[in-house]
Motif scaffolding. Structure first.
Motif, PDB file in Angstrom:
ATOM      1  N   ASN A 203       5.692  -0.262  -0.960  1.00 44.11           N
ATOM      2  CA  ASN A 203       6.675  -0.858  -1.862  1.00 44.11           C
ATOM      3  C   ASN A 203       8.013  -0.933  -1.129  1.00 44.11           C
ATOM      4  O   ASN A 203       8.564   0.091  -0.740  1.00 44.11           O
ATOM      5  CB  ASN A 203       6.812  -0.017  -3.134  1.00 44.11           C
ATOM      6  N   GLU A 258       9.258  -8.497  -4.925  1.00 46.35           N
ATOM      7  CA  GLU A 258       8.135  -8.264  -5.839  1.00 46.35           C
ATOM      8  C   GLU A 258       7.075  -7.333  -5.250  1.00 46.35           C
ATOM      9  O   GLU A 258       5.915  -7.350  -5.671  1.00 46.35           O
ATOM     10  CB  GLU A 258       7.478  -9.589  -6.255  1.00 46.35           C
ATOM     11  N   SER A 259       7.463  -6.512  -4.271  1.00 48.14           N
ATOM     12  CA  SER A 259       6.461  -5.658  -3.636  1.00 48.14           C
ATOM     13  C   SER A 259       6.003  -4.536  -4.564  1.00 48.14           C
ATOM     14  O   SER A 259       4.863  -4.063  -4.448  1.00 48.14           O
ATOM     15  CB  SER A 259       7.003  -5.072  -2.327  1.00 48.14           C
ATOM     16  N   ASN A 262       3.335  -6.107  -6.590  1.00 53.17           N
ATOM     17  CA  ASN A 262       2.186  -6.379  -5.717  1.00 53.17           C
ATOM     18  C   ASN A 262       1.394  -5.110  -5.422  1.00 53.17           C
ATOM     19  O   ASN A 262       0.156  -5.113  -5.445  1.00 53.17           O
ATOM     20  CB  ASN A 262       2.661  -7.016  -4.411  1.00 53.17           C
ATOM     21  N   THR A 265      -0.463  -3.935  -8.578  1.00 52.77           N
ATOM     22  CA  THR A 265      -1.623  -4.787  -8.856  1.00 52.77           C
ATOM     23  C   THR A 265      -2.765  -4.490  -7.889  1.00 52.77           C
ATOM     24  O   THR A 265      -3.938  -4.404  -8.283  1.00 52.77           O
ATOM     25  CB  THR A 265      -1.225  -6.270  -8.766  1.00 52.77           C
ATOM     26  N   ALA A 266      -2.420  -4.322  -6.609  1.00 53.57           N
ATOM     27  CA  ALA A 266      -3.448  -4.035  -5.604  1.00 53.57           C
ATOM     28  C   ALA A 266      -4.174  -2.732  -5.910  1.00 53.57           C
ATOM     29  O   ALA A 266      -5.403  -2.641  -5.785  1.00 53.57           O
ATOM     30  CB  ALA A 266      -2.808  -3.977  -4.216  1.00 53.57           C
TER      31      ALA A 266
END
Length: 430
Positions: A203, A258-259, A262, A265-266
């Motif tokens: 992140n 938006e990390s 991301n 979600t991952a």
């Protein structure tokens, strides 16, 4: 700011009646001793800016508001959800203008002293807002102080941990979470080689860099000696570690924006085995398909660097706007929302860590396995400097982190740039 929630979370007002009255940066009036013969007779309206995720955390806080209004039927609470990456600037702008600020704000621990130094917060010493201060954990309580006065009440505390998918680690040949950075890299590479997932999702956020810095013995400031120490050999080594995780393939190159979303979600979808995150993320993580079986989620201390394993202290306080026209009602609201019982409900339902010692004796808290895992990690968390400038230190570090992962700056150059920006903020520091 640290561990920012996804910016896509829109400002959602359940009811919005903004309190108008100026703080304007002036000196706040002292809090009255407030002897209330029957607190349930207190009346008024309280607008509260909440910074939790409205989908996974908000319902618990709205349920508490209903309990409060049942106990205080003459107080109307206007609940407003403001994304955590917007609340700081929005509150400061409204308070400076003297219009539109809420009566109560859920203030990140790093914001509290800044707001207090500007005269935007109501002093709370001797008020009904502060109930049994001796019951609060010392670390969270210290974040509410400025200039010898109390300006907030601790609501929840937190830190970072390594959160991982047990199934993916097992498929990669690992029964336990990595304990060191070297093990983290190898475990991530094994996951990438032996499963259909990535190893570690990073992140790109300043707060999430701190475990790497602390692990090498680094820090941002030496507060005792008023020194800026962000550009140190220890921190260069930490940034080299982060860069190596990406270049080796242990972590895929993250997006610079938006990390957080991301990475979450991952993890939830089984596309990454490990992330760094805190207890606030658990309620959302359990919504992911990989963790319908909660037993598949692992939580461990952040891996150690060459010096130690350490993560930062975070959390959220409740503070009252100095210009509020509803101070007595705001006192009662803050008092209610920070009781051991309210904290136990929050811990039970969404795994946020209490700030009261007594709350940890509550069966609802003891029955939450996630809280039980996070509590000893929290006990070893590194305190951050509760200074007015503290909240301003993250943006330069974020920009540096973005430059590093974007390939625009080498570790040493990145930290040099951050150091230069810090010197513009901390003008009288060496």
């Amino acid at each position: 700011m640290r561990r920012l929630l996804p910016s896509a979370a829109a400002v959602a007002a359940v009811t919005l009646v903004l309190a108008a009255c100026g703080g304007g940066g002036g000196e706040s009036a002292a809090a009255p001793a407030a002897s209330v013969s029957d607190p349930s007779k207190v009346s008024g309206e309280v607008t509260w800016w909440d910074t939790t995720r409205p989908d996974s955390e908000g319902p618990t806080f709205q349920a508490l508001i209903k309990e409060f209004q049942a106990k205080y039927p003459q107080v109307k609470v206007n609940y407003v959800n403001v994304p955590s990456d917007q609340a700081q600037n929005q509150f400061q702008t409204a308070a400076q203008a003297g219009t539109g600020a809420p009566d109560v704000i859920r203030s990140e621990v790093a914001w509290t002293s800044q707001f207090a130094s500007l005269g935007y917060l109501q002093p709370l010493d001797g008020s009904r807002a502060v109930d049994k201060p001796e019951d609060f954990l010392p670390g969270p309580l210290s974040s509410t102080k400025f200039g010898g006065k109390t300006y907030a009440v601790p609501q929840v505390t937190d830190t970072l941990a390594l959160i991982y998918n047990k199934r993916l680690l097992k498929e990669a040949g690992h029964e336990e979470a990595p304990k060191t950075i070297a093990e983290l890299k190898q475990t991530a590479l094994d996951v990438k080689a032996k499963t259909d997932a990535e190893g570690l999702a990073l992140n790109v956020d300043s707060y999430f860099l701190l475990p790497f810095m602390y692990g090498e013995g680094g820090d941002l400031l030496d507060v005792a000696n008023k020194k800026i120490v962000v550009n140190s050999p220890a921190n260069v080594k930490a940034m080299e570690t982060v860069a190596d995780l990406i270049s080796s393939g242990a972590a895929p190159k993250p997006a610079t924006t938006e990390s957080y979303a991301n990475a979450m979600t991952a993890l939830k979808e089984g596309k990454a085995a490990m992330i760094y995150n805190g207890p606030w993320a658990l309620s959302e993580i359990y919504q992911g398909k990989e963790f319908k079986d909660k037993a598949n989620l692992g939580i461990a201390p952040v891996p150690a660097g060459s010096m130690k394993a350490a993560a930062p202290t975070g959390g959220w306080n409740l503070a009252i706007y100095a210009g509020s026209k509803n101070i007595p009602a705001a006192y009662e609201f803050v008092r209610f929302m920070t009781t051991a019982e309210a904290q136990a409900k929050i811990a039970k339902e969404i795994s946020l860590l209490p700030t009261r010692t007594s709350a940890y004796d509550n069966p609802d808290v003891q029955g939450n396995a996630d809280v039980s895992v996070f509590k000893p990690i929290m006990d070893t968390a590194v305190p951050r400097p509760w200074i007015p400038e503290g909240g301003q230190l993250f943006q330069p570090l974020l920009e540096g982190y973005q430059s590093l992962v974007g390939g625009k700056s080498a570790p040493a150059d990145m930290l040099k740039q951050v150091d230069e920006q810090y010197r513009g903020i901390m003008k009288d520091w060496s």
